[in-house]
Design an enzyme around this catalytic site. Structure first.
Site, mmCIF file in Angstrom:
data_model
loop_
_atom_site.group_PDB
_atom_site.id
_atom_site.type_symbol
_atom_site.label_atom_id
_atom_site.label_comp_id
_atom_site.label_asym_id
_atom_site.label_seq_id
_atom_site.Cartn_x
_atom_site.Cartn_y
_atom_site.Cartn_z
ATOM 1 N N ARG A 98 1.058 -1.401 -0.098
ATOM 2 C CA ARG A 98 0.172 -0.079 0.071
ATOM 3 C C ARG A 98 0.772 1.221 0.028
ATOM 4 N NH1 ARG A 98 -5.353 1.671 -0.943
ATOM 5 N NH2 ARG A 98 -6.240 2.703 0.674
ATOM 6 N N THR A 121 -10.100 -0.127 -9.366
ATOM 7 C CA THR A 121 -9.063 -0.960 -8.828
ATOM 8 C C THR A 121 -9.188 -2.009 -9.488
ATOM 9 O OG1 THR A 121 -9.619 0.018 -6.371
ATOM 10 C CG2 THR A 121 -8.581 -2.372 -6.594
ATOM 11 N N GLN A 151 -4.498 8.041 -3.821
ATOM 12 C CA GLN A 151 -4.738 7.057 -2.737
ATOM 13 C C GLN A 151 -4.914 8.137 -1.505
ATOM 14 O OE1 GLN A 151 -6.213 3.929 -3.034
ATOM 15 N NE2 GLN A 151 -4.183 3.715 -4.188
ATOM 16 N N GLY A 180 -13.796 -1.859 -6.715
ATOM 17 C CA GLY A 180 -15.257 -1.450 -6.202
ATOM 18 C C GLY A 180 -15.033 -0.483 -5.001
HETATM 19 N N1 GLY Z 1 -8.772 2.815 -3.017
HETATM 20 C C1 GLY Z 1 -9.561 1.843 -2.646
HETATM 21 C C2 GLY Z 1 -9.328 1.116 -1.522
HETATM 22 O O1 GLY Z 1 -8.121 0.650 -1.416
HETATM 23 O O2 GLY Z 1 -10.042 0.467 -0.813
#
Ligand code: GLY
Length: 583
Positions: A116, A394, A433, A486
């Site tokens: 991430r 995504t 993000q 989603g």
């Molecule tokens: N950017 C959408 C998620 O990481 O849930």
């Protein structure tokens, strides 16, 4: 304690173990036998013997199958698919974003890799608030401030180093070819360039130069998209490894782009970035084991939490698409999303009450609150603001190899094409993000999700995610490998894949095709796809649900493995251009 109207509150559970909650005993479930698909079924999975890849893009799927055929394992193939998607599916495939990998080895070990994005060192709690103290979503979605330090390249390199069998450079070759020689644009990319691309790419010269023609129109279906700069960046990573991205020429490009336009990512942020191996979240459901992504994703914890609640009801007897089954699932989802807003964040910064949230006792106490005949208004659980949904991109892919190793990867730039900003001459699209942080407590992000302190912005913190790469295990062996894009709907989409397969006995293609629904507590709306009976929807309305028919939700890419090793896969028909294939 903010959560109200609960017989057994989570805080109390932490102290007492909720010994007094008792009451609802797990309903005897009429779980049907597993279905892998028979001739009489309406939808049929792809069936193969040795290895399989399921992804949103046919070119990327073929790249993965080739790697498997050449003797690469599931991790090798997954990484090659991920690099290929960065070229052929720029809506979400990426080098400039981040995500999560879940893998289960044939020997039965399950682990995750968290790649991430991280907030840059210069990030601060109120960086997206305007002078009036209101959250400015333009800043968190489309400015240079929107990007967290990317994790994809580090994540893929770590996965290959620890669990792969082929050199990273070998896995980059197909992506380099696709970027350098170009590929023919499919319907899905052409449509997304026409809509979202125009919104976010056109105003940035480096992005416009890649995705739009000289006359200012986007590349169309059937035309060839060549990405020479991206090919050069991929080649640098092939030659120098992840260091090219985090310390070398690509790092220079990203840092210079940010410095020139008020962004925050510096060379020091890139050098400091680390992908992390983490223990998965696990749970059980009707005798199956389930593994999914831990924080900084909320996905695993809440899928397990909702399944634990559902285990107290006989969904199989209620039947797929019945008002009873939807009511129970929607109510369980409300409780989970309320907890998400309060307790979930980056585990390196906040203590997430993981054990309590996934405990059967807590789930039983929530199950006792659920009234089949009357929905509990979300306002009775916790008040909040509403926000419209926006489309998002995504992407998820699943891989199984002939040895029985299974890999599930979900990664993203966040919304379609991320911030829309290509970093200098790198050809690399940057993520947005930072919008997944809670810019201001109680103010919804692009998915309508609210959060508080646990997900506040801090330097080097990872924003909370919903991405949920998931593997269900039956009798010690990987059985279902799945995941979805989603945004906030990822959790409920994956949940429905599991419930459709286990409770409703659907084969993997039927489970994928079945219409979906979603409740995320706030806004207080039960969103449903087309395909549910109007009678059912009227019943749900009469029980207090605020039903809203919505566009398609999610795009699962799934593989189911029979006890004899036969592979059954299905790509989501909601994504034209997706392909499940094997050999
Ligand atoms: N950017 C959408 C998620 O990481 O849930």
């Amino acid at each position: 304690m903010k959560i109200i109207s609960r017989g057994c509150q989570l805080g109390w559970l932490l102290v007492t173990g909720c010994l007094l909650c008792g009451g609802a005993s797990a309903a005897p479930a009429s779980v049907p036998p597993v279905s892998y698909g028979v001739e009489a079924d309406t939808f049929h999975p792809v069936k193969e013997q040795h290895g399989m890849v399921s992804s949103v893009d046919a070119l990327a799927t073929r790249v993965g199958v080739d790697i498997l055929k050449q003797g690469g394992n599931a991790v090798d193939a997954a990484v090659a698919v991920g690099f290929a998607l960065a070229v052929t599916h720029p809506q979400a495939g990426n080098l400039g974003g981040g995500g999560f990998m879940l893998l289960r080895t044939a020997a039965g070990r399950t682990t995750t890799i968290d790649f991430r994005e991280m907030a840059p060192a210069g990030a601060s709690r109120d960086m997206f608030l305007d002078k009036q103290g209101n959250a400015d979503s333009k800043l968190s979605l489309t400015s240079h401030l929107a990007s967290g330090t990317p994790g994809t390249v580090a994540g893929f390199a770590l996965a290959v180093q620890k669990y792969g069998t082929l050199p990273l450079a070998r896995l980059l070759e197909p992506a380099i070819r696709l970027a350098r020689d170009g590929f023919v644009i499919n319907d899905a990319l052409a449509n997304d360039l026409k809509t979202y691309g125009k919104e976010v790419l056109l105003s940035h010269p480096a992005s416009k130069a890649i995705f739009f023609k000289a006359d200012g129109t986007p590349y169309q279906k059937g035309e060839r998209l060549v990405q020479k700069n991206l090919a050069r960046s991929l080649q640098l990573i092939a030659e120098q490894g992840a260091a090219a991205f985090y310390q070398g020429k690509i790092a220079d490009e990203i840092a210079a782009e940010m410095a020139a336009h008020g962004g925050l990512i510096s060379k020091a942020d890139l050098t400091a970035y680390r992908a992390v191996e983490r223990q998965p979240v696990s749970g059980t459901y009707h005798g199956y084991e389930l593994f999914s992504m831990p924080p900084p994703s909320s996905g695993g914890i809440h899928i397990v939490q909702i399944l634990n609640i559902l285990e107290n009801f006989d969904l199989a007897k209620m039947g797929f698409g019945s008002a009873d089954a939807i009511q129970v699932m929607a109510e369980a989802e409300k409780y989970a999303y309320a907890d998400r807003s309060e307790y979930l964040g980056d585990p390196d910064f906040v203590k997430v009450p993981w054990q309590a949230l996934t405990s059967k006792a807590y789930a039983k106490s929530l199950a006792q609150q659920i009234d089949l005949q009357q929905a509990r208004p979300s306002s009775a659980i916790k008040p909040g603001n509403l926000a419209p949904y926006e489309s998002n991109q995504t992407t998820h892919f699943s891989v199984v190899d002939q040895r029985g190793n299974a890999v599930a990867v979900t990664y993203t730039l966040n919304t379609n094409f991320g911030s829309g900003i290509v970093a200098g001459n790198s050809g690399i699209l940057m993520n947005n993000q930072m919008d997944d942080f809670s810019a201001k407590p109680g103010t919804p992000n692009v998915y309508g999700l609210v959060g508080g302190d646990a997900n506040a912005i801090q330097p080097a913190k990872r924003p909370l995610s919903s991405m949920s790469p998931t593997i269900v295990v039956k009798e010690g062996k990987a059985w279902l490998v799945t995941g979805s894009p989603g945004g906030s709907r990822i959790i409920t989409t994956v949940l429905q894949m599991v419930v459709n397969s286990i409770d409703f006995g659907m084969n993997v293609a039927e489970a994928t095709n079945a219409p979906r629904f979603h409740h995320q507590w706030l806004p207080d709306q039960l969103r449903v796809e087309k395909g549910f009976s109007p009678d059912t929807l009227r019943l749900l309305e009469s029980r207090g649900q605020h039903v809203q028919v919505e566009a398609a939700m999610g795009s699962t890419q799934s593989i189911m493995i029979a006890p004899d090793g036969t592979l059954y896969g299905a790509s989501d028909p909601r994504s034209p251009g997706a392909l499940t294939a094997g050999y």
